[in-house]
Design a protein around this motif. Structure first.
Motif, mmCIF file in Angstrom:
data_model
loop_
_atom_site.group_PDB
_atom_site.id
_atom_site.type_symbol
_atom_site.label_atom_id
_atom_site.label_comp_id
_atom_site.label_asym_id
_atom_site.label_seq_id
_atom_site.Cartn_x
_atom_site.Cartn_y
_atom_site.Cartn_z
ATOM 1 N N ALA A 261 -39.602 13.519 -22.149
ATOM 2 C CA ALA A 261 -40.549 12.841 -23.037
ATOM 3 C C ALA A 261 -40.699 11.374 -22.646
ATOM 4 O O ALA A 261 -41.780 10.790 -22.777
ATOM 5 C CB ALA A 261 -40.098 12.970 -24.492
ATOM 6 N N ARG A 262 -39.626 10.769 -22.137
ATOM 7 C CA ARG A 262 -39.730 9.403 -21.621
ATOM 8 C C ARG A 262 -40.683 9.366 -20.426
ATOM 9 O O ARG A 262 -41.426 8.391 -20.234
ATOM 10 C CB ARG A 262 -38.359 8.879 -21.209
ATOM 11 N N LEU A 263 -40.653 10.416 -19.604
ATOM 12 C CA LEU A 263 -41.586 10.481 -18.486
ATOM 13 C C LEU A 263 -43.024 10.509 -18.991
ATOM 14 O O LEU A 263 -43.917 9.895 -18.388
ATOM 15 C CB LEU A 263 -41.302 11.707 -17.625
ATOM 16 N N VAL A 264 -43.265 11.206 -20.092
ATOM 17 C CA VAL A 264 -44.606 11.224 -20.684
ATOM 18 C C VAL A 264 -45.027 9.811 -21.102
ATOM 19 O O VAL A 264 -46.176 9.400 -20.882
ATOM 20 C CB VAL A 264 -44.655 12.189 -21.889
ATOM 21 N N VAL A 265 -44.101 9.057 -21.681
ATOM 22 C CA VAL A 265 -44.398 7.660 -22.019
ATOM 23 C C VAL A 265 -44.793 6.894 -20.756
ATOM 24 O O VAL A 265 -45.766 6.131 -20.750
ATOM 25 C CB VAL A 265 -43.182 6.992 -22.689
ATOM 26 N N CYS A 266 -44.072 7.124 -19.671
ATOM 27 C CA CYS A 266 -44.385 6.434 -18.415
ATOM 28 C C CYS A 266 -45.738 6.860 -17.859
ATOM 29 O O CYS A 266 -46.476 6.036 -17.299
ATOM 30 C CB CYS A 266 -43.292 6.707 -17.396
ATOM 31 N N GLN A 267 -46.077 8.137 -17.995
ATOM 32 C CA GLN A 267 -47.405 8.600 -17.577
ATOM 33 C C GLN A 267 -48.499 7.868 -18.357
ATOM 34 O O GLN A 267 -49.510 7.422 -17.787
ATOM 35 C CB GLN A 267 -47.522 10.101 -17.797
ATOM 36 N N ARG A 268 -48.299 7.735 -19.660
ATOM 37 C CA ARG A 268 -49.269 7.028 -20.491
ATOM 38 C C ARG A 268 -49.369 5.554 -20.106
ATOM 39 O O ARG A 268 -50.470 4.985 -20.065
ATOM 40 C CB ARG A 268 -48.898 7.156 -21.973
ATOM 41 N N LEU A 269 -48.213 4.937 -19.818
ATOM 42 C CA LEU A 269 -48.221 3.539 -19.389
ATOM 43 C C LEU A 269 -49.042 3.371 -18.113
ATOM 44 O O LEU A 269 -49.840 2.430 -17.989
ATOM 45 C CB LEU A 269 -46.791 3.053 -19.156
ATOM 46 N N ALA A 270 -48.834 4.269 -17.154
ATOM 47 C CA ALA A 270 -49.526 4.164 -15.875
ATOM 48 C C ALA A 270 -51.037 4.310 -16.043
ATOM 49 O O ALA A 270 -51.814 3.540 -15.465
ATOM 50 C CB ALA A 270 -48.990 5.224 -14.918
ATOM 51 N N VAL A 271 -51.452 5.288 -16.823
ATOM 52 C CA VAL A 271 -52.889 5.500 -17.032
ATOM 53 C C VAL A 271 -53.501 4.322 -17.773
ATOM 54 O O VAL A 271 -54.584 3.830 -17.411
ATOM 55 C CB VAL A 271 -53.130 6.824 -17.788
ATOM 56 N N SER A 272 -52.815 3.834 -18.793
ATOM 57 C CA SER A 272 -53.334 2.690 -19.547
ATOM 58 C C SER A 272 -53.445 1.451 -18.673
ATOM 59 O O SER A 272 -54.431 0.705 -18.749
ATOM 60 C CB SER A 272 -52.434 2.398 -20.754
ATOM 61 N N ALA A 273 -52.439 1.243 -17.827
ATOM 62 C CA ALA A 273 -52.490 0.084 -16.931
ATOM 63 C C ALA A 273 -53.634 0.220 -15.936
ATOM 64 O O ALA A 273 -54.339 -0.758 -15.635
ATOM 65 C CB ALA A 273 -51.153 -0.060 -16.202
ATOM 66 N N GLY A 274 -53.843 1.429 -15.425
ATOM 67 C CA GLY A 274 -54.944 1.643 -14.489
ATOM 68 C C GLY A 274 -56.295 1.457 -15.132
ATOM 69 O O GLY A 274 -57.196 0.815 -14.549
ATOM 70 N N GLU A 275 -56.455 1.980 -16.327
ATOM 71 C CA GLU A 275 -57.731 1.820 -17.025
ATOM 72 C C GLU A 275 -57.985 0.364 -17.368
ATOM 73 O O GLU A 275 -59.129 -0.111 -17.290
ATOM 74 C CB GLU A 275 -57.733 2.693 -18.281
ATOM 75 N N ALA A 276 -56.928 -0.375 -17.729
ATOM 76 C CA ALA A 276 -57.083 -1.794 -18.033
ATOM 77 C C ALA A 276 -57.544 -2.587 -16.808
ATOM 78 O O ALA A 276 -58.207 -3.625 -16.943
ATOM 79 C CB ALA A 276 -55.768 -2.375 -18.557
ATOM 80 N N ARG A 277 -57.239 -2.080 -15.621
ATOM 81 C CA ARG A 277 -57.643 -2.738 -14.379
ATOM 82 C C ARG A 277 -58.979 -2.203 -13.868
ATOM 83 O O ARG A 277 -59.425 -2.575 -12.781
ATOM 84 C CB ARG A 277 -56.564 -2.551 -13.316
#
Length: 297
Positions: A261-277
């Motif tokens: 589930a922590r990996l899922v949090v990291c997946q969300r972080l990565a996508v959010s960071a990419g979309e923010a860029r």
């Protein structure tokens, strides 16, 4: 909305389908290495990091010696009872070459494309096509495979299934624009998860990301930590080490969740960071769904 964001959100249902295979599929039972068999798990990219976690989990369960390797960097001069090839696409050149190169009595393909060339070369196939993805970036396929693997090796996954929903429901709660450096730490089988989380951040956000065995972090890598660093524990990381990381001014994220589930949090972080860029998180630059090399490449 990106494909990968939808695929991340679909994981509670997909994980439960994977977990059900551990008890209800004779094909899965036949495809698993016998207890005591010497096994090798291989893959490329995400699949290699999943292989690392799989090998650790099998040995931890006392089921037999288990190596893992990048398909392009095989252990020299070793023979195995069982070779497991992890390949979402079932078409990656290095995996095909490894199947020809590794002496093994039995082979299994774990893939989202059961009619692929990799599957055709193996004695057994574990079909995870229900966890396949439209995005080039892998999220639910590797996570679902680890749910299945944990279940068949005797690990309890009840909390993982419950925590996956929590990992998706909680807001990220971070201004990702303030971070220019992302670090992911793990211990034991979660080291593979840390490497995968860092890869997701590189793929989705083109960001400076690192991953380390947690206790090795003090041996050099911590020197790069600063106020713009976000450091994430994938599980099992000592509290005093995280305190040392906080002293640098970095933000530390240590959610009370199962490692997957922590990996899922990291997946969300990565996508959010990419979309923010402003990036196309489904199609990272220079990447394709599978790497197929021409002869001589």
């Amino acid at each position: 909305m990106s494909f990968v964001a939808d695929e991340i959100r679909s994981q509670p249902e997909v994980w439960r389908r994977a977990a059900a295979m551990a008890d209800g599929s004779s094909a899965v039972a036949a495809a698993m290495p016998a207890a005591g068999a010497r096994a090798l798990v291989i893959g490329c990219g995400t699949s290699a990091f999943v292989a690392q976690s799989m090998a650790w989990l099998r040995e931890l369960a006392g089921l037999g010696d288990t190596d893992w390797a990048f398909a392009s960097e095989l252990p020299p001069l070793r023979r195995y009872d069982h070779l497991i090839a992890v390949s979402r696409s079932g078409r990656t050149t290095e995996v095909m070459q490894a199947l020809d190169a590794v002496p093994a009595t039995t082979s299994t393909a774990i893939t989202a494309e059961p009619d692929s060339p990799v599957a055709a070369r193996c004695d057994h196939v574990v079909d995870l096509s229900f966890a396949d993805e439209l995005s080039v970036v892998q999220t639910r396929f590797p996570a679902s495979l680890l749910v299945l693997w944990r279940a068949v090796t005797g690990d309890r996954i009840d909390r993982a299934l419950d925590d996956c929903t929590h990992a998706l429901a909680e807001p990220i709660g971070l201004d990702l624009g303030r971070y220019d450096h992302f670090v992911f730490l793990g211990r034991g089988w979660t080291i593979g998860l840390a490497h995968e989380a860092a890869l997701k951040m590189r793929e989705s956000a083109q960001a400076w990301s690192e991953s380390h065995p947690a206790l090795d972090y003090r041996h050099g890598p911590i020197s790069a930590a600063h106020e713009g660093s976000l450091i994430v524990s994938l599980g099992g990381v000592d509290a005093d080490l995280l305190d040392d990381a906080r002293v640098t001014g970095a933000t530390v994220l240590d959610p009370d969740l199962d490692p997957l589930a922590r990996l899922v949090v990291c997946q969300r972080l990565a996508v959010s960071a990419g979309e923010a860029r402003g990036l196309d998180v489904d199609h990272p630059r220079h990447l394709t769904r599978s790497v197929i090399l021409e002869p001589g490449s």
